[in-house]
Design a protein around this motif. Sequence first.
Motif, short mmCIF file in Angstrom:
data_model
loop_
_atom_site.label_atom_id
_atom_site.label_comp_id
_atom_site.label_asym_id
_atom_site.label_seq_id
_atom_site.Cartn_x
_atom_site.Cartn_y
_atom_site.Cartn_z
N ASN A 84 0.77 -1.11 0.02
CA ASN A 84 -0.12 -0.04 0.06
C ASN A 84 0.79 1.26 -0.01
O ASN A 84 1.89 1.28 0.58
N ASP A 87 1.11 4.39 1.36
CA ASP A 87 0.71 5.15 2.50
C ASP A 87 1.79 6.32 2.39
O ASP A 87 1.63 7.30 2.71
N LEU A 117 2.78 8.13 0.07
CA LEU A 117 2.40 9.27 -0.54
C LEU A 117 1.81 10.12 0.39
O LEU A 117 1.72 11.40 -0.27
N GLU A 118 1.40 10.24 1.35
CA GLU A 118 0.68 11.12 2.09
C GLU A 118 1.79 12.25 2.38
O GLU A 118 1.50 13.31 2.42
N MET A 119 2.89 11.77 2.70
CA MET A 119 4.02 12.82 3.06
C MET A 119 4.46 13.68 1.68
O MET A 119 4.70 14.89 2.03
N TRP A 120 4.11 12.89 0.54
CA TRP A 120 4.52 13.72 -0.57
C TRP A 120 3.28 14.35 -1.35
O TRP A 120 3.60 15.15 -2.24
N ARG A 121 2.09 14.33 -0.66
CA ARG A 121 1.07 14.93 -1.14
C ARG A 121 1.18 16.29 -1.52
O ARG A 121 0.72 16.67 -2.90
N GLN A 179 0.72 15.59 -5.60
CA GLN A 179 -0.75 15.34 -5.91
C GLN A 179 -1.07 16.16 -7.15
O GLN A 179 -2.15 15.79 -7.83
N PRO A 218 -3.90 6.47 -1.48
CA PRO A 218 -4.45 7.53 -0.62
C PRO A 218 -5.43 8.22 -1.73
O PRO A 218 -5.12 8.52 -2.89
#
Length: 373
Positions: free
Chosen positions: A25, A27, A29-33, A37, A56
């Motif tokens: 998964n 996850d 990517l949240e730090m890289w959002r 994005q 995400p």
Amino acid sequence: MAETSASPTLLLKDELDIVIPTIRNLDFLEMWRPFFQPYHLIIVQDGDPSKIIKVPGGFDYEIYNRNDINRILGPKASCISFKDSACRCFGYLVSKKKYIFTIDDDCFVAKDPSGKEINALQQHIKNLLAPSTPFVFNTLYDPYREGTDFVRGYPFSLREGVPTAVSHGLWLNIPDYDAPTQLVKPLEKNTRFVDAVMTIPKGTLFPMCGMNLAFNRELIGPAMYFGLMGDGQPIGRYDDMWAGWCTKVSTLLTEHFLSLSVVCDHMGWGVKTGLPYIWHSKASNPFVNLKKEYKGIYWQEELIPFFQSAILPKDCTTVQKCYIELSKQVRAKLGKVDEYFIKLADAMVTWVEAWDELNQTGKSIEVPNGSAK
């Protein structure tokens, strides 16, 4: 100081894809959002195709597993590695964008010495959009960055530079070491932030790492093949280095050809290394790595002289022609080292055929999972 920002850049928003190979998964990517994005993601799922990879919400992406690769490429799918991060190059095949940024899922946002988060993608874009200087080394490194320039004695005839094909970023925390170095330095961390970007000089090879890498797909894409690694192969963890060696040779030889052309006196391609940094979060198992690498550690003593002495004929006027010719030399010369290289040479040809087939004008690809938001 390197460019850092907590806000996203929209540079090349419609001209760049982010390619991520994974078995888990996403996850991270949240730090890289804040930085990723706005861009389109191409996720290449390795391993069990029945596993559901969770992404995400809020990201625009498409995801391909092994079943998709087999469906899209048919028999040519044999050139795409399985159970190895080399599978990422499938994302390069199906992308339709001019630029690619690829990153591993254990790489997080790093901070510069002042504590600001580093927008790695933004720095890669700046590297790619600025010229390179492969013919004469500038002792103040990249002369196109703010606050620097060409030093005294640098030829004015070369100061326009050449197009940049590859931007090779680095890592804080866990360095990209081979297994023997990991074993003798198990606690070593890279804490040195060097605020520099430099062009790798013409004629110089380098060990390219694929975990923090960007390139101009239109220029060098057909040579950015990560080889045959992983399941069913006698070697692993040399996928990115193989691509780097082939890319650098193709770049140099195309530079030579184009420099003979009347189109532009100094047209050619460059490779940059240095900024940006990412935070490499965890070290892989050195004993597992040694099993994957041990033949490569032995073979690289043959590979480096091979690439250093590779010469392509003047009729290699495209990257595809360069790569096909290089595959012939791999078969003829490295095939004597091990029969694996005969198989690899065949895969190099298959890769170019797949590239040309999927990149025909008007060729469309059915996206397996659609575009998720």
